[in-house]
Design a protein around this motif. Structure first.
Motif, mmCIF file in Angstrom:
data_model
loop_
_atom_site.group_PDB
_atom_site.id
_atom_site.type_symbol
_atom_site.label_atom_id
_atom_site.label_comp_id
_atom_site.label_asym_id
_atom_site.label_seq_id
_atom_site.Cartn_x
_atom_site.Cartn_y
_atom_site.Cartn_z
ATOM 1 N N PHE A 14 -8.294 -4.671 2.858
ATOM 2 C CA PHE A 14 -7.850 -3.295 3.098
ATOM 3 C C PHE A 14 -7.962 -2.417 1.852
ATOM 4 O O PHE A 14 -7.899 -1.195 1.950
ATOM 5 C CB PHE A 14 -6.488 -3.261 3.787
ATOM 6 C CG PHE A 14 -6.693 -3.356 5.272
ATOM 7 C CD1 PHE A 14 -7.015 -2.234 6.013
ATOM 8 C CD2 PHE A 14 -6.676 -4.589 5.894
ATOM 9 C CE1 PHE A 14 -7.286 -2.336 7.372
ATOM 10 C CE2 PHE A 14 -6.949 -4.700 7.252
ATOM 11 C CZ PHE A 14 -7.251 -3.566 7.994
ATOM 12 N N THR B 58 -12.759 4.540 3.788
ATOM 13 C CA THR B 58 -12.293 5.605 4.677
ATOM 14 C C THR B 58 -12.145 6.915 3.897
ATOM 15 O O THR B 58 -12.591 7.976 4.356
ATOM 16 C CB THR B 58 -10.960 5.203 5.331
ATOM 17 O OG1 THR B 58 -11.154 3.969 6.027
ATOM 18 C CG2 THR B 58 -10.481 6.257 6.318
ATOM 19 N N LEU B 59 -11.534 6.830 2.711
ATOM 20 C CA LEU B 59 -11.364 8.055 1.909
ATOM 21 C C LEU B 59 -12.710 8.607 1.454
ATOM 22 O O LEU B 59 -12.940 9.821 1.471
ATOM 23 C CB LEU B 59 -10.463 7.786 0.695
ATOM 24 C CG LEU B 59 -8.999 7.464 1.004
ATOM 25 C CD1 LEU B 59 -8.226 7.254 -0.289
ATOM 26 C CD2 LEU B 59 -8.338 8.569 1.826
ATOM 27 N N LEU C 195 0.837 -1.210 0.000
ATOM 28 C CA LEU C 195 0.000 0.000 0.000
ATOM 29 C C LEU C 195 0.870 1.259 0.000
ATOM 30 O O LEU C 195 0.594 2.227 -0.706
ATOM 31 C CB LEU C 195 -0.936 0.008 1.210
ATOM 32 C CG LEU C 195 -2.059 -1.040 1.222
ATOM 33 C CD1 LEU C 195 -2.754 -1.061 2.584
ATOM 34 C CD2 LEU C 195 -3.092 -0.758 0.128
ATOM 35 N N THR D 121 -9.618 1.082 2.835
ATOM 36 C CA THR D 121 -9.036 2.365 2.448
ATOM 37 C C THR D 121 -10.003 3.141 1.536
ATOM 38 O O THR D 121 -10.157 4.351 1.683
ATOM 39 C CB THR D 121 -7.686 2.159 1.734
ATOM 40 O OG1 THR D 121 -7.850 1.180 0.698
ATOM 41 C CG2 THR D 121 -6.628 1.663 2.699
ATOM 42 N N HIS D 122 -10.653 2.428 0.631
ATOM 43 C CA HIS D 122 -11.656 3.059 -0.239
ATOM 44 C C HIS D 122 -12.738 3.745 0.606
ATOM 45 O O HIS D 122 -13.028 4.926 0.450
ATOM 46 C CB HIS D 122 -12.274 1.963 -1.124
ATOM 47 C CG HIS D 122 -13.354 2.431 -2.053
ATOM 48 N ND1 HIS D 122 -14.339 1.603 -2.523
ATOM 49 C CD2 HIS D 122 -13.607 3.648 -2.606
ATOM 50 C CE1 HIS D 122 -15.145 2.275 -3.336
ATOM 51 N NE2 HIS D 122 -14.728 3.520 -3.391
ATOM 52 N N ILE E 96 -3.859 4.279 6.799
ATOM 53 C CA ILE E 96 -5.198 3.821 7.209
ATOM 54 C C ILE E 96 -5.121 2.366 7.693
ATOM 55 O O ILE E 96 -5.699 1.999 8.720
ATOM 56 C CB ILE E 96 -6.197 3.964 6.037
ATOM 57 C CG1 ILE E 96 -6.397 5.443 5.688
ATOM 58 C CG2 ILE E 96 -7.532 3.298 6.370
ATOM 59 C CD1 ILE E 96 -7.111 5.698 4.375
ATOM 60 N N PHE E 97 -4.378 1.566 6.962
ATOM 61 C CA PHE E 97 -4.182 0.149 7.319
ATOM 62 C C PHE E 97 -3.604 0.034 8.733
ATOM 63 O O PHE E 97 -4.120 -0.691 9.591
ATOM 64 C CB PHE E 97 -3.249 -0.476 6.275
ATOM 65 C CG PHE E 97 -2.792 -1.872 6.581
ATOM 66 C CD1 PHE E 97 -3.705 -2.892 6.786
ATOM 67 C CD2 PHE E 97 -1.429 -2.177 6.627
ATOM 68 C CE1 PHE E 97 -3.267 -4.198 7.041
ATOM 69 C CE2 PHE E 97 -0.996 -3.474 6.879
ATOM 70 C CZ PHE E 97 -1.909 -4.481 7.087
ATOM 71 N N ARG F 2 -0.723 7.260 2.131
ATOM 72 C CA ARG F 2 -1.967 7.515 2.872
ATOM 73 C C ARG F 2 -2.755 6.218 3.099
ATOM 74 O O ARG F 2 -3.366 6.013 4.139
ATOM 75 C CB ARG F 2 -2.801 8.521 2.066
ATOM 76 C CG ARG F 2 -4.173 8.837 2.583
ATOM 77 C CD ARG F 2 -4.139 9.952 3.617
ATOM 78 N NE ARG F 2 -5.491 10.283 4.067
ATOM 79 C CZ ARG F 2 -6.142 9.640 5.039
ATOM 80 N NH1 ARG F 2 -5.553 8.664 5.688
ATOM 81 N NH2 ARG F 2 -7.354 9.982 5.387
ATOM 82 N N LEU F 3 -2.726 5.323 2.109
ATOM 83 C CA LEU F 3 -3.466 4.070 2.217
ATOM 84 C C LEU F 3 -2.847 3.171 3.292
ATOM 85 O O LEU F 3 -3.557 2.526 4.076
ATOM 86 C CB LEU F 3 -3.511 3.340 0.872
ATOM 87 C CG LEU F 3 -4.100 4.109 -0.318
ATOM 88 C CD1 LEU F 3 -4.200 3.207 -1.544
ATOM 89 C CD2 LEU F 3 -5.468 4.708 0.006
ATOM 90 N N CYS G 54 -6.058 1.008 11.543
ATOM 91 C CA CYS G 54 -7.049 -0.042 11.846
ATOM 92 C C CYS G 54 -6.429 -1.133 12.720
ATOM 93 O O CYS G 54 -7.068 -1.639 13.648
ATOM 94 C CB CYS G 54 -7.586 -0.665 10.565
ATOM 95 S SG CYS G 54 -8.645 0.448 9.636
#
Ligand SMILES: [Zn+2]
Length: 595
Positions: free
Chosen positions: A385, A392-393, A322, A389-390, A332-333, A328-329, A336
């Motif tokens: 993920f 969350t954004l 990622l 990530t999708h 997020i991972f 940024r992705l 979490c």
């Protein structure tokens, strides 16, 4: 290997971000219902009749209620999915399902009043700048106008929701609590279905065969119940379709996917035209394994060599993949994981498979998977993920009701994330034997999504057609249809054992969302097209792709993908995708040739 020795032992999620406990969840439901009633009292009869500004405020307030509802509802589901045998959990899940149906009934008037507006009134609102962020979802919702019933009828249908869910729950519980005594060489011990299925990747043919035989034997004991669940659900869906005047059982799914029925059919036909590609691989694989012919138990047999991957290494691999694409992705991972929103440990009482649930801009997504220390579990982690990530954004940028997309587009970022992770694993792998395995696995995953899911969608079409003709979906009938549809794909290139006739009985998608299956075919093809674009010009692609992610469901699939250069109406998009598939299969063939 015993469950306790799996490396993800103890990786269980913490549901504290959802609710502190069952009591708090129950009182949260009471508050939500009170909020819902107060909302209804204020707004009933006034949806869309006080101008765009008022409608936007109403939708924002409604979003707030729905967002909180999703959070507290998932608390109960998450417990049910990881502790199916616990009495308090089952009580809470039942309570939550009842309350969720109540809340939905209370709020139903918003959708119905929106549908009841004349086209001219609705069009004027949709053109107003105040509603720009909501316009697309509102427009899509109006497609249901011809099939909507009166509010009392809709509420009555809705009140049956707990009964419908009970069939779904029964189906899931039968599978989650099924433990099968199986000896994998270290003495007989109880296995979950997922754990048994993980042996299809084992190098020893006898073990693969006997694991599947054990699974089929166990399915024999539940197949009548599973068939009854499916028959009840399909019968119910068709009855409601008739009441609404919906002509095609695929329509509700196509409408939610925002895909035309003809586009879906054309895609499936084109996929079926490419079945020989799959069979070409099966023949090659049989040669590599030294077999006259492949059997179902050999379909996912490793070629080359597999290796064990422990949980921390898997986490690092997905993080790297990622981060390489866009930091940024990866952040997020990590977030979490740090908040313990991941449940990776396989155990009895836990549902099989994997999913990601995103609930609110205030709560990070939750991910469930069953990590069995295999390289392919890394791919599953990357896939989930991709979803996380999708979402969350999208939740950061879009209003709650506009963040989620239809199923077909929803599977695109997850598939894309999985392809990136695999590509990275392949490039970094020094050992030619493990490399061959990864190449084969990538090709086989693509075939599982593109070909197998289309087989499943055809199975569903047949099942709905039979039920529509008034034929009961009993176990034998389902087994016949299942075998026929699978034969169309495997042909002479792969032999199916008798026991596989029950293969339909443990597929949760058939139960939960009709025709979810083809979404995977669609998504894998689109993700392949995206990957081809990314390779051509990474600098230009990444920002366009992030834009696609953050747009959530605020536009149609066609419009969402536009910035990335993928055009769903252009046959070249699909040609590029099948080109990628063929490349994967050719590279897998080259991988085994190098051994
Ligand atoms: Zn997915």
């Amino acid at each position: 290997m015993a469950v306790s020795t799996l490396s993800a032992a103890g990786i269980r999620w913490d549901l504290g971000d959802l609710a502190a406990g069952a009591d708090e969840a129950r009182s949260a439901w009471d508050e939500l219902l009170a909020r819902g009633r107060a909302f209804a009292e204020r707004h009933r009869g006034g949806v869309g009749t006080h101008g765009p500004e008022a409608l936007r405020e109403l939708l924002e307030e409604l979003d707030g209620i729905l967002e909180d509802g999703a959070r507290v509802h998932f608390y109960a589901l998450a417990r049910e999915h990881t502790d199916a045998a616990d009495a308090e959990t089952n009580d809470l899940a039942t309570f939550a399902r009842d309350r969720a149906a109540d809340l939905e009934s209370i709020l139903l008037f918003v959708e119905l009043e929106w549908l009841a507006l004349e086209d001219a009134e609705a069009d004027a609102l949709l053109a107003a700048p105040e509603l720009e962020r909501y316009a697309h979802r509102l427009r899509v919702a109006r497609e249901e106008k011809p099939y909507a019933l009166a509010e009392g009828e809709e509420q009555a249908l809705n009140a049956r929701r707990p009964g419908i869910s009970a069939w779904e729950s029964l189906h899931g519980r039968e599978l989650a609590t099924l433990t099968i005594d199986f000896d994998a060489g270290e003495g007989s011990e109880p296995h979950t279905i997922d754990r048994l299925l993980s042996y299809v990747h084992h190098p020893e043919r006898e073990l693969r065969r006997s694991a599947l035989e054990a699974l089929y034997g166990a399915l024999e004991t539940v197949a009548d119940v599973q068939a009854a669940c499916y028959d009840a659900l399909v019968g119910d869906r068709l009855a409601v379709d008739r009441l609404r005047g919906i002509p095609d059982p695929m329509w509700p799914t196509n409408q939610k996917n925002e895909l035309d029925g003809e586009v879906v059919e054309a895609m499936m036909r084109s996929i079926e035209d490419h079945y020989p590609l799959g069979r070409r691989w099966f023949v090659r694989k049989a040669q590599v394994l030294g077999l006259d012919k492949l059997e179902l138990a050999d379909q996912y047999a490793p070629v080359g060599s597999d290796r064990r991957v422990e949980w921390p290494e898997a986490v690092q691999m997905v993080d790297d993949s990622l981060r390489d694409f866009e930091p940024r992705l990866a952040d997020i991972f990590r977030a979490c994981l740090d908040r313990r929103h991941v449940d990776a440990e396989p155990r009895s009482g836990k549902v099989g498979g994997a999913y990601c649930n995103s609930l609110s801009r205030h709560v990070l997504p939750y991910v469930l998977l069953n990590f069995t220390d295999q390289l392919r579990d890394v791919v599953t982690l990357a896939h989930e993920f991709g979803h996380a990530t999708h979402n969350t954004l999208a939740l950061e940028r879009q209003p709650y009701r506009a963040y989620h997309t239809g199923l077909a587009v929803a599977e695109v970022p997850s598939t894309f994330a999985q392809l990136l992770a695999v590509e990275r694993l392949i490039v970094n792998e020094q050992d030619p034997s493990t490399r061959a395995m990864l190449l084969a696995d990538r090709a086989e995953s693509a075939m599982a999504s593109i070909f197998r899911q289309t087989v499943m969608a055809r199975f569903e079409q047949s099942a709905y057609a039979l039920r529509g003709e008034g034929k009961a979906l009993a176990r034998e009938r389902l087994s016949d249809v299942w075998f026929e549809e699978n034969e169309r794909y495997y042909g002479d290139a792969l032999a199916m054992p008798e026991g596989y006739r029950l293969g339909w009985s443990y597929i949760p998608h058939f139960i939960h969302v009709r025709f979810y299956t083809y979404a995977y075919s669609f998504a894998h093809l689109v993700a392949f097209s995206l990957l081809a674009r990314y390779r051509e010009d990474p600098e230009r692609f990444v920002p366009a792709y992030l834009e696609f992610l953050a747009a959530g469901g605020s536009r149609s699939p066609q419009e969402l993908l536009e910035p990335t250069g993928v055009d769903l109406r252009d046959p070249a998009t699909w040609e590029a995708a099948f080109g990628e598939l063929e490349r994967c299969i050719a590279e897998a063939e080259a991988g085994v040739a190098a051994l």
